[in-house]
Motif scaffolding. Structure first.
Motif, short mmCIF file in Angstrom:
data_model
loop_
_atom_site.label_atom_id
_atom_site.label_comp_id
_atom_site.label_asym_id
_atom_site.label_seq_id
_atom_site.Cartn_x
_atom_site.Cartn_y
_atom_site.Cartn_z
N ILE A 189 0.81 -1.22 0.00
CA ILE A 189 0.00 0.00 0.00
C ILE A 189 0.85 1.28 0.00
CG2 ILE A 189 -0.26 0.27 2.52
CD1 ILE A 189 -3.32 0.70 1.88
N TYR A 190 2.04 1.22 0.60
CA TYR A 190 2.91 2.41 0.62
C TYR A 190 3.49 2.67 -0.77
CZ TYR A 190 2.69 1.34 5.62
OH TYR A 190 2.25 1.07 6.89
N LEU A 191 3.86 1.62 -1.44
CA LEU A 191 4.40 1.77 -2.80
C LEU A 191 3.30 2.21 -3.77
CD1 LEU A 191 7.09 1.54 -4.18
CD2 LEU A 191 6.63 -0.86 -4.64
N LEU A 192 2.08 1.81 -3.52
CA LEU A 192 0.96 2.25 -4.34
C LEU A 192 0.74 3.76 -4.20
CD1 LEU A 192 -1.46 -0.73 -3.69
CD2 LEU A 192 -0.70 0.03 -5.95
N GLU A 193 1.03 4.31 -3.03
CA GLU A 193 0.91 5.76 -2.86
C GLU A 193 2.02 6.48 -3.62
OE1 GLU A 193 -0.45 9.55 -1.30
OE2 GLU A 193 -1.22 7.71 -2.17
N VAL A 194 3.23 5.92 -3.63
CA VAL A 194 4.30 6.50 -4.45
C VAL A 194 3.89 6.46 -5.92
CG1 VAL A 194 6.67 6.20 -5.23
CG2 VAL A 194 6.14 5.99 -2.81
N VAL B 209 -3.98 3.52 -8.91
CA VAL B 209 -4.61 4.69 -9.54
C VAL B 209 -4.07 4.79 -10.97
CG1 VAL B 209 -4.86 7.20 -9.48
CG2 VAL B 209 -4.91 5.89 -7.34
N VAL B 210 -4.90 4.49 -11.93
CA VAL B 210 -4.49 4.52 -13.33
C VAL B 210 -4.58 5.95 -13.84
CG1 VAL B 210 -4.99 3.68 -15.65
CG2 VAL B 210 -5.27 2.15 -13.68
N PRO C 177 -2.01 -5.75 -7.46
CA PRO C 177 -3.16 -5.04 -6.91
C PRO C 177 -4.17 -4.69 -8.02
CG PRO C 177 -1.28 -3.57 -7.09
CD PRO C 177 -0.77 -4.93 -7.43
N PRO C 178 -5.44 -4.57 -7.67
CA PRO C 178 -6.45 -4.25 -8.68
C PRO C 178 -6.44 -2.78 -9.04
CG PRO C 178 -7.46 -4.35 -6.52
CD PRO C 178 -6.02 -4.75 -6.33
N LYS C 179 -7.16 -2.45 -10.08
CA LYS C 179 -7.35 -1.06 -10.47
C LYS C 179 -8.35 -0.40 -9.52
CE LYS C 179 -9.37 1.66 -14.26
NZ LYS C 179 -10.00 1.57 -15.59
N CYS C 180 -8.06 0.84 -9.11
CA CYS C 180 -9.00 1.58 -8.27
C CYS C 180 -10.28 1.86 -9.06
CB CYS C 180 -8.40 2.90 -7.80
SG CYS C 180 -7.02 2.74 -6.65
#
Length: 604
Positions: free
Chosen positions: A283-288, A390-391, A368-371
């Motif tokens: 989840i932290y890398l997804l925010e980056v 977040v695409v 991870p899935p697409k938001c």
């Protein structure tokens, strides 16, 4: 045909007039009574929060009425806070940590005090405080008494973060992964990322920044970095950075999004920042990934990079580090990052420049899935993190790395995302705004000659719009934190596309910084815009907290608020003078204020 009265006599025009007059008088009396009763039942003691923006506009519409309609506030003298509040950060206050959980370090996130716990006092400087050393000398040294914290000096002495000598701290430029100096470290990074040298990369974020030596070195290379660190046991990392004149903000990737728009930074960096990138579903890398623009770079040095040679110093096994690296690589690939280059302790990944890679997220088994569409990509004020990708908006073709003009050309070009801001559908509106701020800043410099000198280094535009104020200052040796209200139109993405930096914020709360960290605060109609939500007293006290002693404020406001602001500023020991705007308009004025240097009575 002639009209007759009840007696059958003709009704003449003179009779008609005599009957109209009483009705007219009665109508006037009723209107006056209505106005009077409305004044009794609808008015009351003045509350700043109750003033609507449209009412302010009416109140200053006529120059003749400006005196009668201006906000009047009784004189006040704010007391001093006690000396143990000298480093007070209201929304990241260690005194309140025990009220919050330790899971994912949530206690280090923003937790602002309720209104009944707000301080109505002036935060004092430390005993022995001096006006900061001026830029560029400040990058290498600062007064010890201004940031009197020894923990980093004692615990990180072998890594050369800083060194205390006499009455100063010195910054040799070391770090955990570059104890021999940051310049050689960045030189190697430039070899791996040539885009750092030609203006392609302009904005960066450093997560877990230490004392911001990486961001400080990049300033000479034309790259503007937001150095990010929480308030933790390292004591005042962000305060050290700002005392040095390097952009920084308090923050942590924990359970909430960082206060930045999506697809904005050209580069993100982590030098042994100890963020568990592969935990909690990545989840932290997804925010980056969210805040990095398409084609942007993520740089990692430290575990598990170069685990083959480094694992012995990490209190682990080579097998564990190999597994961690493989997990990291798999996670990055699933987010459409590709390994760009790698050498020694530095690895660089690049985010996909287009959306082709994201097609694989349509697979229900993908992780991870697409938001989904319910989550606004730029929503970043107390917005929970979610384990999804977040695409980037496929309609935006010119916001990717390489599609934007290089720095400094990108500063003056209307970004593609201007069209997404309500009321700004064309580049001509953007150019008009830019021209307006060039005229305004020229006028400001006449009123405040310190602009452009070494007296002013750290600047904040408290309601930045499209960053026109900051853009007009780029030739001066300063940097600007552009703040965009979380309740206003989202212009922060445009600011980043221009090659400037900033953050979302709500001025009903304290900003994520230490006391005494800015030399100049600028606001343009902030109280007019936020009067229905935020109490002016608390906004001004927050300005006093973050402004350095002998620092300045340029307050551009409607006539309605100017007198009230001046009264409260006097109660904060500021000196202010009222000035006309550049065109001398009647319903708007400037206040040029300076904060006084004073010391706590506790230390006398």
């Amino acid at each position: 045909m002639k009209y007759k009265d009840k007696d059958g006599k003709p009704w003449t025009s003179s009779d008609k007039k005599t009957r109209i007059v009483p009705f007219t008088i009665l109508l006037i009396v009723l209107c006056g009574l209505s106005f009077y009763l409305g004044g009794i039942f609808c008015s009351g003691k003045y509350s700043f929060k109750s003033v609507e923006v449209q009412d302010v506009a009416k109140s200053v519409s006529s120059p003749k009425e400006s005196t009668a309609s201006s906000l009047q506030i009784k004189s006040v003298s704010f007391p001093e806070c006690s000396s143990d509040y000298q480093d007070y950060t209201p929304c990241t206050d260690p005194r309140r940590w025990k009220k919050y959980g330790t899971h994912r370090l949530t206690f280090m996130e923003r937790h602002c005090p309720p209104i009944f716990e707000r301080k109505e006092c002036l935060v004092p400087p430390p005993d022995g405080y001096k006006p900061p050393i001026r830029w560029p000398k400040s990058r290498d040294e600062c007064w010890y008494r201004n940031v009197p914290y020894d923990w980093i000096n004692k615990q990180k002495s072998n890594q050369n973060w800083l060194r205390k000598q006499g009455d100063k701290f010195y910054f040799p430029g070391g770090g955990t992964m570059f104890p021999r100096g940051v310049s050689a470290y960045v030189d190697l990074m430039q070899d791996l990322i040539p885009e750092m040298t030609d203006g392609t990369i302009r904005t960066a974020i450093d997560t877990g920044c230490g004392v911001a030596s990486w961001g400080g070195d990049l300033l000479d290379r034309g790259i503007l970095t937001v150095s990010l660190a929480p308030r933790d046991n390292h004591e005042a990392q962000v305060q050290f950075a700002l005392e040095r004149g390097i952009p920084a903000i308090l923050g942590i990737i924990s359970t909430q999004r960082l206060p930045f728009p999506s697809n904005s930074f050209d580069m993100a960096h982590c030098s042994r920042c100890l963020i568990p990138w592969t935990e909690f579903g990545g989840i932290y890398l997804l925010e980056v990934h969210r805040i990095l623009r398409p084609g942007g770079f993520w740089v990692l040095s430290g575990p598990p990079v170069n685990y083959e040679h480094r694992w012995r110093g990490w209190n682990t096994t080579v097998e564990e580090q190999k597994s961690d690296y493989e997990k990291l690589q798999d996670l990055l690939s699933s987010m459409c990052f590709k390994l760009y280059s790698k050498k020694d302790d530095i690895a660089v990944w690049q985010k996909a420049s287009d959306n082709t890679c994201y097609d694989k997220l349509a697979d229900p088994e993908a992780y991870p899935p697409k938001c989904d569409d319910s989550l606004e990509p730029d929503a970043a004020w107390y917005t929970p993190l979610r384990a999804c990708v977040v695409v980037p908006n496929p309609k935006l073709k010119k916001s990717a790395m390489g599609s934007l003009p290089k720095w400094p050309d990108r500063l003056q070009v209307a970004p593609e995302r201007v069209s997404e801001v309500p009321g700004m559908s064309s580049s001509s509106s953007f150019k008009h705004d830019d021209s307006k701020w060039k005229v305004r800043v020229k006028h400001y410099k006449k009123l405040l000659p310190a602009i452009g000198t070494d007296k002013i280094r750290n600047v904040m535009d408290m309601n930045a719009g499209f960053g026109g104020f900051a853009a007009a200052l780029t030739d001066y040796p300063l940097w600007v934190m552009n703040v965009v209200s979380s309740y206003s139109a989202n212009t922060l993405a445009v600011i980043y596309d221009r090659g400037l930096i900033g953050a979302y914020h709500d001025w009903c709360e304290a900003f994520s910084t230490y006391p005494r960290t800015y030399d100049l605060l600028h606001l343009d109609g902030l109280f007019t815009a936020e009067s229905h939500r935020c109490e002016m007293k608390y906004v001004l006290l927050e300005m006093d907290r973050i402004l350095r002693p002998e620092g300045y404020a340029i307050i551009r406001e409607s006539n309605y608020f100017v007198d009230g602001i001046a009264t409260l500023a006097k109660g904060m020991r500021w000196s202010c003078r009222e000035q006309d705007t550049e065109y001398g308009v009647e319903n708007e004025k400037l206040l040029i204020c300076q904060k006084k240097l004073w010391y706590s009575s506790d230390s006398r």
